[in-house]
Write an enzyme that holds these catalytic residues in place. Structure first.
Site, mmCIF file in Angstrom:
data_model
loop_
_atom_site.group_PDB
_atom_site.id
_atom_site.type_symbol
_atom_site.label_atom_id
_atom_site.label_comp_id
_atom_site.label_asym_id
_atom_site.label_seq_id
_atom_site.Cartn_x
_atom_site.Cartn_y
_atom_site.Cartn_z
ATOM 1 N N ARG B 50 0.813 -1.217 0.000
ATOM 2 C CA ARG B 50 0.000 0.000 0.000
ATOM 3 C C ARG B 50 0.842 1.260 0.000
ATOM 4 O O ARG B 50 0.569 2.188 -0.747
ATOM 5 C CB ARG B 50 -0.947 0.003 1.187
ATOM 6 C CG ARG B 50 -2.141 -0.848 0.927
ATOM 7 C CD ARG B 50 -2.820 -1.283 2.187
ATOM 8 N NE ARG B 50 -3.756 -2.337 1.875
ATOM 9 C CZ ARG B 50 -3.421 -3.591 1.690
ATOM 10 N NH1 ARG B 50 -2.165 -3.975 1.776
ATOM 11 N NH2 ARG B 50 -4.332 -4.493 1.374
ATOM 12 N N THR B 51 1.846 1.288 0.849
ATOM 13 C CA THR B 51 2.690 2.485 0.909
ATOM 14 C C THR B 51 3.370 2.707 -0.441
ATOM 15 O O THR B 51 3.443 3.819 -0.950
ATOM 16 C CB THR B 51 3.743 2.330 2.023
ATOM 17 O OG1 THR B 51 3.075 2.085 3.243
ATOM 18 C CG2 THR B 51 4.592 3.562 2.162
ATOM 19 N N LYS B 78 23.453 -10.392 -3.266
ATOM 20 C CA LYS B 78 24.834 -10.774 -3.567
ATOM 21 C C LYS B 78 25.801 -10.070 -2.615
ATOM 22 O O LYS B 78 27.005 -10.134 -2.793
ATOM 23 C CB LYS B 78 25.172 -10.422 -5.017
ATOM 24 C CG LYS B 78 24.363 -11.198 -6.031
ATOM 25 C CD LYS B 78 24.634 -10.685 -7.456
ATOM 26 C CE LYS B 78 23.465 -10.961 -8.383
ATOM 27 N NZ LYS B 78 23.200 -9.836 -9.289
ATOM 28 N N ARG B 99 11.874 2.109 2.136
ATOM 29 C CA ARG B 99 11.307 1.357 3.254
ATOM 30 C C ARG B 99 12.284 0.237 3.571
ATOM 31 O O ARG B 99 12.781 -0.443 2.672
ATOM 32 C CB ARG B 99 9.973 0.753 2.893
ATOM 33 C CG ARG B 99 9.422 -0.090 4.049
ATOM 34 C CD ARG B 99 7.977 -0.243 3.906
ATOM 35 N NE ARG B 99 7.353 -0.936 4.984
ATOM 36 C CZ ARG B 99 6.322 -0.442 5.634
ATOM 37 N NH1 ARG B 99 5.879 0.756 5.357
ATOM 38 N NH2 ARG B 99 5.723 -1.146 6.562
ATOM 39 N N HIS B 127 7.264 6.457 10.327
ATOM 40 C CA HIS B 127 6.581 6.320 9.044
ATOM 41 C C HIS B 127 5.873 7.659 8.826
ATOM 42 O O HIS B 127 4.658 7.755 8.915
ATOM 43 C CB HIS B 127 5.581 5.149 9.139
ATOM 44 C CG HIS B 127 4.981 4.739 7.834
ATOM 45 N ND1 HIS B 127 5.346 5.284 6.633
ATOM 46 C CD2 HIS B 127 4.021 3.820 7.544
ATOM 47 C CE1 HIS B 127 4.637 4.717 5.659
ATOM 48 N NE2 HIS B 127 3.825 3.825 6.202
#
Ligand SMILES: [Zn+2]
Lengths: 144, 298
Positions: B50-51, B78, B99, B127
């Site tokens: 959603r974000t 990696k 995020r 947030h």
């Protein structure tokens, strides 16, 4: 009675909370690579606190900045600068406003523990420090 | 300009975001959005559909391009360092939305990147775009914060949303009641902070009672948080927003939720006029457009 030589030039950290002397050495960044003599006495009898640690470091005058770091582990420690066998300056460790590059953030989810970045903390009222990364607040003694 | 933490915003900054979001709302309503040039990179090191969609949609509505860095499949696997990853993507984009599960990661990214960095959630820490859109929703639906009676309900210990929201509500002088089961209360540190900083007067309760509330903001209680299975079940039951909880509440009381919701709000409640969480989610678009635009202005 156990005796340790007095020093002519250097720093004596006195009134260290018993058992914290080793942490003070770590905070000073002093180890076997340090070029002069260092004496750490632990469990020295003390009238005020029962027992204490004392640290004698030859060859350097510990800076005010480093003095304040000592307050993190031992708020009552005093730092004496010795020159020519005399105490030329006596100061009390005070909790620093900002800390960077020393200590460790106790939060395992903090990015500063997984990436190679210097720690940083800012003082908050009542002995607290806030981490500059994860923004959590800790007690001064939790950082070292 | 970066947006890393709500804690470093002042009231006037938040009001500026409100004003900008409102302007975006107007532009969207008129279907005449002032277009911006540039590329937004979304770097999601953990999934949050959603974000991510909300930021991408906001960027597209501003006429910007979006490039998506797929954390799961990239060179990180990696062993590329965080710094190298950020510096590389920084070369591709004008704004970075990040995020990451580690706390403080967005702050660190902002120190590596020349482009402005927007924090889309860093572990349990911050947030800020969610907090801004929550406050914007309250302002839009309710007007004045002063005198607004807000209840934060659920697991207040683990929900990052709730901690920042408490900070924001206290900043604007709302009356906040914290309703949580024993053991899942708001961290004392967060409570102390708003008391000291804003002189917040808070109420605390373990019982559900929405009488007098203007806003009820709900978050989920996870069963795993309780040791005792019976306690977990009964708490979950108690903190599920049942239709009967809505009897006798103010006519214009609104229920908000950061979404996604699972079973803490049953579908019957969705139909009630009190349920406004989908409108809340929609406000993410104008707010994130405002955030991107402000970031580009420096
Ligand atoms: Zn930290």
């Amino acid at each position: 009675m156990l005796t340790v030589d007095t020093i002519d030039n250097g720093t004596v950290v006195d009134h260290i909370k018993a058992g914290m002397g080793r942490k003070v050495l770590d905070l000073m960044g002093i180890d076997q690579n340090y070029p002069h003599r260092v004496a750490l006495m632990i469990n020295v009898p003390s009238k005020k606190t029962g027992k204490k640690d004392i640290l004698k470091i030859e060859g350097i005058l510990v800076s005010d900045e480093k003095t304040d770091l000592i307050a993190l582990v031992s708020p009552k420690a005093t730092v004496n600068h010795i020159q020519g066998g005399k105490v030329v300056k006596k100061s009390q460790a005070e909790l620093p406003e900002k800390i960077s590059g020393v200590g460790k953030c106790p939060n395992p989810k903090c990015i500063c523990n997984s990436e190679k970045v210097p720690t940083r903390f800012t003082a908050e009222p009542a002995d607290g420090y806030r981490c500059g990364y994860c923004e959590r607040r800790f007690a001064a003694s939790e950082l070292v | 300009m970066d947006l890393i933490s709500f804690r470093e915003l002042e009231k006037k900054d938040v009001e500026d975001y409100f004003q900008r979001a409102e302007e975006m709302d107007h532009q969207l309503a008129r279907k005449k959005v002032e277009k911006l040039d540039g590329i937004v990179a979304t770097m999601f090191f953990e999934p949050s559909t959603r974000t991510k969609l909300s930021f991408q949609s906001a960027a597209e509505r501003l006429g910007m391009q979006v490039v998506d860095f797929l954390g799961e499949t990239s060179s990180l696997k990696k062993g590329e360092s965080f710094e190298d990853t950020i510096r590389t993507v920084d070369g591709y984009a004008d704004v970075i939305v990040i995020r990451h599960p580690m706390e403080g990661s967005a702050r660190l990214a902002s120190e590596f990147a020349k482009a402005p960095v927007l924090n889309g959630g860093d572990g349990g820490n911050q947030h800020p775009s969610q907090t801004l859109l929550d406050l914007y929703t309250l302002k839009k639906m309710k007007g004045e914060f002063k005198g607004m009676n807000v209840q934060l309900v659920g697991d207040l210990k683990h929900a990052r949303t709730m901690r920042s929201l408490l900070f924001g509500l206290s900043m604007f002088g709302a009356n906040v009641k914290l309703v949580a089961p024993r053991g899942l209360e708001m961290a004392p540190e967060a409570v102390e902070e708003v008391k000291k900083k804003f002189g917040a007067k808070l109420e605390f309760s373990e019982e559900i009672d929405f009488a007098g509330a203007d806003v009820v903001y709900v978050c989920r209680i996870q069963e795993e948080r309780f040791e005792d299975k019976y306690e977990a079940m009964s708490m979950k039951k108690k903190f599920t927003i049942k239709p009967e909880y809505l009897r006798g509440v103010k006519n214009d009381m609104i229920i908000l939720h950061p979404l996604p919701k699972i079973d803490e709000i049953p579908p019957e409640v969705d139909k009630s006029p009190h349920a406004r969480y989908f409108d809340q989610a929609r406000n993410g678009i104008p707010m994130r457009m405002a955030i991107i635009k402000k970031a580009l202005e420096g």
